[in-house]
Design an enzyme around this catalytic site. Structure first.
Site, PDB file in Angstrom:
ATOM      1  N   SER A 147       0.855  -1.254  -0.065  1.00 54.44           N
ATOM      2  CA  SER A 147       0.004   0.159   0.111  1.00 54.44           C
ATOM      3  C   SER A 147       1.115   1.043   0.033  1.00 54.44           C
ATOM      4  O   SER A 147       2.015   1.270   0.460  1.00 54.44           O
ATOM      5  CB  SER A 147      -0.749   0.084   1.378  1.00 54.44           C
ATOM      6  OG  SER A 147      -1.277   1.170   1.346  1.00 54.44           O
ATOM      7  N   TYR A 160      -1.318  -1.343  10.291  1.00 45.54           N
ATOM      8  CA  TYR A 160      -1.491  -2.035   8.903  1.00 45.54           C
ATOM      9  C   TYR A 160      -0.401  -1.282   8.122  1.00 45.54           C
ATOM     10  O   TYR A 160       0.181  -2.004   7.306  1.00 45.54           O
ATOM     11  CB  TYR A 160      -2.819  -1.352   8.441  1.00 45.54           C
ATOM     12  CG  TYR A 160      -3.245  -1.469   7.068  1.00 45.54           C
ATOM     13  CD1 TYR A 160      -3.320  -2.826   6.254  1.00 45.54           C
ATOM     14  CD2 TYR A 160      -2.962  -0.465   6.260  1.00 45.54           C
ATOM     15  CE1 TYR A 160      -3.760  -2.751   5.101  1.00 45.54           C
ATOM     16  CE2 TYR A 160      -3.201  -0.546   4.763  1.00 45.54           C
ATOM     17  CZ  TYR A 160      -3.638  -1.712   4.243  1.00 45.54           C
ATOM     18  OH  TYR A 160      -3.917  -1.801   3.005  1.00 45.54           O
ATOM     19  N   LYS A 164       2.633  -3.413   5.815  1.00 44.07           N
ATOM     20  CA  LYS A 164       2.882  -3.122   4.402  1.00 44.07           C
ATOM     21  C   LYS A 164       4.030  -2.693   4.299  1.00 44.07           C
ATOM     22  O   LYS A 164       4.543  -2.875   3.077  1.00 44.07           O
ATOM     23  CB  LYS A 164       1.732  -2.100   3.884  1.00 44.07           C
ATOM     24  CG  LYS A 164       0.072  -2.617   4.022  1.00 44.07           C
ATOM     25  CD  LYS A 164       0.012  -3.859   3.205  1.00 44.07           C
ATOM     26  CE  LYS A 164      -1.340  -4.067   3.133  1.00 44.07           C
ATOM     27  NZ  LYS A 164      -1.495  -5.389   2.177  1.00 44.07           N
TER      28      LYS A 164
HETATM   29  P1  NAP Z   1     -11.569  -6.082  -0.570  1.00 48.67           P
HETATM   30  O1  NAP Z   1     -12.357  -5.351  -1.309  1.00 48.67           O
HETATM   31  O2  NAP Z   1     -12.207  -6.023   0.887  1.00 48.67           O
HETATM   32  O3  NAP Z   1     -11.185  -7.615  -1.081  1.00 48.67           O
HETATM   33  C1  NAP Z   1     -10.404  -8.384  -0.042  1.00 48.67           C
HETATM   34  C2  NAP Z   1     -10.443  -9.784  -0.643  1.00 48.67           C
HETATM   35  O4  NAP Z   1      -9.726 -10.676   0.110  1.00 48.67           O
HETATM   36  C3  NAP Z   1     -12.023 -10.522  -0.515  1.00 48.67           C
HETATM   37  O5  NAP Z   1     -12.191 -11.262  -1.564  1.00 48.67           O
HETATM   38  C4  NAP Z   1     -12.083 -11.154   0.790  1.00 48.67           C
HETATM   39  O6  NAP Z   1     -12.962 -12.082   0.743  1.00 48.67           O
HETATM   40  C5  NAP Z   1     -10.598 -11.574   0.710  1.00 48.67           C
HETATM   41  N1  NAP Z   1     -10.057 -11.950   2.239  1.00 48.67           N
HETATM   42  C6  NAP Z   1     -10.181 -11.129   3.287  1.00 48.67           C
HETATM   43  N2  NAP Z   1      -9.355 -11.720   4.188  1.00 48.67           N
HETATM   44  C7  NAP Z   1      -8.976 -12.864   3.698  1.00 48.67           C
HETATM   45  C8  NAP Z   1      -8.254 -13.919   4.481  1.00 48.67           C
HETATM   46  N3  NAP Z   1      -7.916 -13.866   5.694  1.00 48.67           N
HETATM   47  N4  NAP Z   1      -7.905 -14.838   3.808  1.00 48.67           N
HETATM   48  C9  NAP Z   1      -8.254 -15.055   2.214  1.00 48.67           C
HETATM   49  N5  NAP Z   1      -9.171 -14.192   1.768  1.00 48.67           N
HETATM   50  C10 NAP Z   1      -9.251 -13.004   2.386  1.00 48.67           C
HETATM   51  O7  NAP Z   1     -10.133  -5.304  -0.315  1.00 48.67           O
HETATM   52  P2  NAP Z   1      -9.219  -4.638  -1.274  1.00 48.67           P
HETATM   53  O8  NAP Z   1      -9.399  -2.950  -1.001  1.00 48.67           O
HETATM   54  O9  NAP Z   1      -9.511  -5.224  -2.702  1.00 48.67           O
HETATM   55  O10 NAP Z   1      -7.902  -4.967  -0.715  1.00 48.67           O
HETATM   56  C11 NAP Z   1      -6.720  -5.976  -1.446  1.00 48.67           C
HETATM   57  C12 NAP Z   1      -5.498  -5.674  -1.010  1.00 48.67           C
HETATM   58  O11 NAP Z   1      -5.108  -4.215  -1.565  1.00 48.67           O
HETATM   59  C13 NAP Z   1      -5.202  -5.719   0.525  1.00 48.67           C
HETATM   60  O12 NAP Z   1      -3.723  -6.194   0.662  1.00 48.67           O
HETATM   61  C14 NAP Z   1      -5.151  -4.317   0.884  1.00 48.67           C
HETATM   62  O13 NAP Z   1      -4.147  -4.211   1.969  1.00 48.67           O
HETATM   63  C15 NAP Z   1      -4.758  -3.609  -0.621  1.00 48.67           C
HETATM   64  N6  NAP Z   1      -4.950  -2.387  -0.567  1.00 48.67           N
HETATM   65  C16 NAP Z   1      -6.110  -1.661  -0.786  1.00 48.67           C
HETATM   66  C17 NAP Z   1      -6.310  -0.418  -0.855  1.00 48.67           C
HETATM   67  C18 NAP Z   1      -7.564   0.126  -0.901  1.00 48.67           C
HETATM   68  O14 NAP Z   1      -7.889   1.480  -0.929  1.00 48.67           O
HETATM   69  N7  NAP Z   1      -8.560  -0.556  -1.298  1.00 48.67           N
HETATM   70  C19 NAP Z   1      -5.308   0.441  -0.636  1.00 48.67           C
HETATM   71  C20 NAP Z   1      -3.722   0.032  -0.551  1.00 48.67           C
HETATM   72  C21 NAP Z   1      -3.724  -1.582  -0.459  1.00 48.67           C
HETATM   73  P3  NAP Z   1     -13.737 -12.877   2.112  1.00 48.67           P
HETATM   74  O15 NAP Z   1     -14.341 -11.672   2.855  1.00 48.67           O
HETATM   75  O16 NAP Z   1     -14.507 -13.829   1.664  1.00 48.67           O
HETATM   76  O17 NAP Z   1     -12.613 -13.522   2.670  1.00 48.67           O
END
Ligand code: NAP
Length: 256
Positions: A147, A160, A164
């Site tokens: 991130s 968090y 990261k």
């Molecule tokens: P999201 O929309 O909440 O999706 C997360 C996915 O991971 C879902 O499919 C969830 O499904 C699954 N998941 C969550 N915990 C899990 C676990 N313990 N084991 C296996 N699967 C799990 O999140 P996102 O925003 O796409 O984030 C994805 C990645 O991008 C993360 O690493 C996050 O830190 C990073 N990121 C996101 C942002 C942002 O602004 N969105 C910014 C920087 C970095 P289930 O609930 O069915 O498990």
């Protein structure tokens, strides 16, 4: 689908951990659009079923399994499935949690442990456990999902952000040790992307405006903004890149 003209991943087998919605889902979809066979997974069967049916309805080649990244038996099931398909070329470690919004030293021990268990230890274990399958294919690619807060911690991201930052080190260390084995290890650091994970910020009016003010492009990312970068990193186009982190944050500040 029609917009993706490249088929850079034909014949590849990919595992994307945490891929039934958000960024992971977009990554899995993009891989499949580019020709890969993709094993998608997450904790909840209903999310796996919904994602598989959406992707197969688009004619994409995906298999879905329940896998909580912290559960050894779940990880084994995913790699057994990849083994049955013939091995593994591409591994993306995307699952993460952020149970606490606040400054880092307000984080209690159990929250700290949870963040590091999922965001760092599980990512390390999946990479370690997938590696033999990648080696058997004679090479491949690993991508960690960090991130922008890894570089530029903000108060609400607390532990968090530190987890990261750890992934940047894991990326570098693993990349150097695998560099002669035709295995690249890279990392992507998104800014704010419109997903369930970030919806408290992107959908709450008062917070949204101050968050947008920090993004020179004046918009939040969408999952497809990140998926294209990951697809590039695992493709032949990126074969001379390893140990790097690509920041995709609309110009938001990103220095340690
Ligand atoms: P999201 O929309 O909440 O999706 C997360 C996915 O991971 C879902 O499919 C969830 O499904 C699954 N998941 C969550 N915990 C899990 C676990 N313990 N084991 C296996 N699967 C799990 O999140 P996102 O925003 O796409 O984030 C994805 C990645 O991008 C993360 O690493 C996050 O830190 C990073 N990121 C996101 C942002 C942002 O602004 N969105 C910014 C920087 C970095 P289930 O609930 O069915 O498990």
């Amino acid at each position: 689908m029609s917009q993706i003209s490249k088929r850079r991943l034909d014949g590849k087998i990919a595992v994307v951990a945490g891929s039934t919605m958000g960024i992971g889902y977009a990554v899995a979809r993009r891989f499949a659009q580019e020709g890969a066979k993709v094993i998608i997974s997450s904790r909840k069967q209903c999310n796996v079923d919904a994602a598989v049916s959406k992707l197969t309805a688009e004619g994409l080649n995906v298999i879905g399994l329940v896998c909580h990244v912290a559960k050894a038996e779940d990880r084994k099931r995913v790699f057994d499935e990849a083994d049955k398909l013939g091995g593994l070329d591409i591994l993306v470690l995307n699952a993460a949690v952020n149970p606490m919004a606040g400054m880092v030293l307000d984080c209690d021990e159990s929250e700290w442990d949870k963040v590091f268990e999922i965001n760092v230890k599980a990512a390390f274990l999946i990479a370690k456990e997938g590696l033999p399958l990648i080696r058997r294919r004679g090479g491949g690619s690993i991508v960690f999902m960090s991130s922008v807060v890894a570089f530029h911690p903000v108060n609400f991201a607390g532990a968090y952000a530190v987890s990261k930052t750890a992934l940047l080190g894991l990326t570098k260390a693993a990349a150097v040790s695998l560099a002669t084995e035709n295995i690249t290890v890279n990392c992507v650091a998104p800014g704010l992307v419109k997903t369930r994970f970030a919806e408290y910020i992107t959908e709450t009016e008062a917070i949204r405006d101050s968050a947008l003010a920090l993004i020179p492009m004046n918009r939040f990312g969408i999952p497809e903004d990140i998926a294209g970068i990951v697809a590039f990193l695992v493709s032949e186009d990126a074969r001379y890149i390893t140990g790097e982190t690509i920041i995709a944050a609309g110009g938001a500040s990103s220095r340690l």
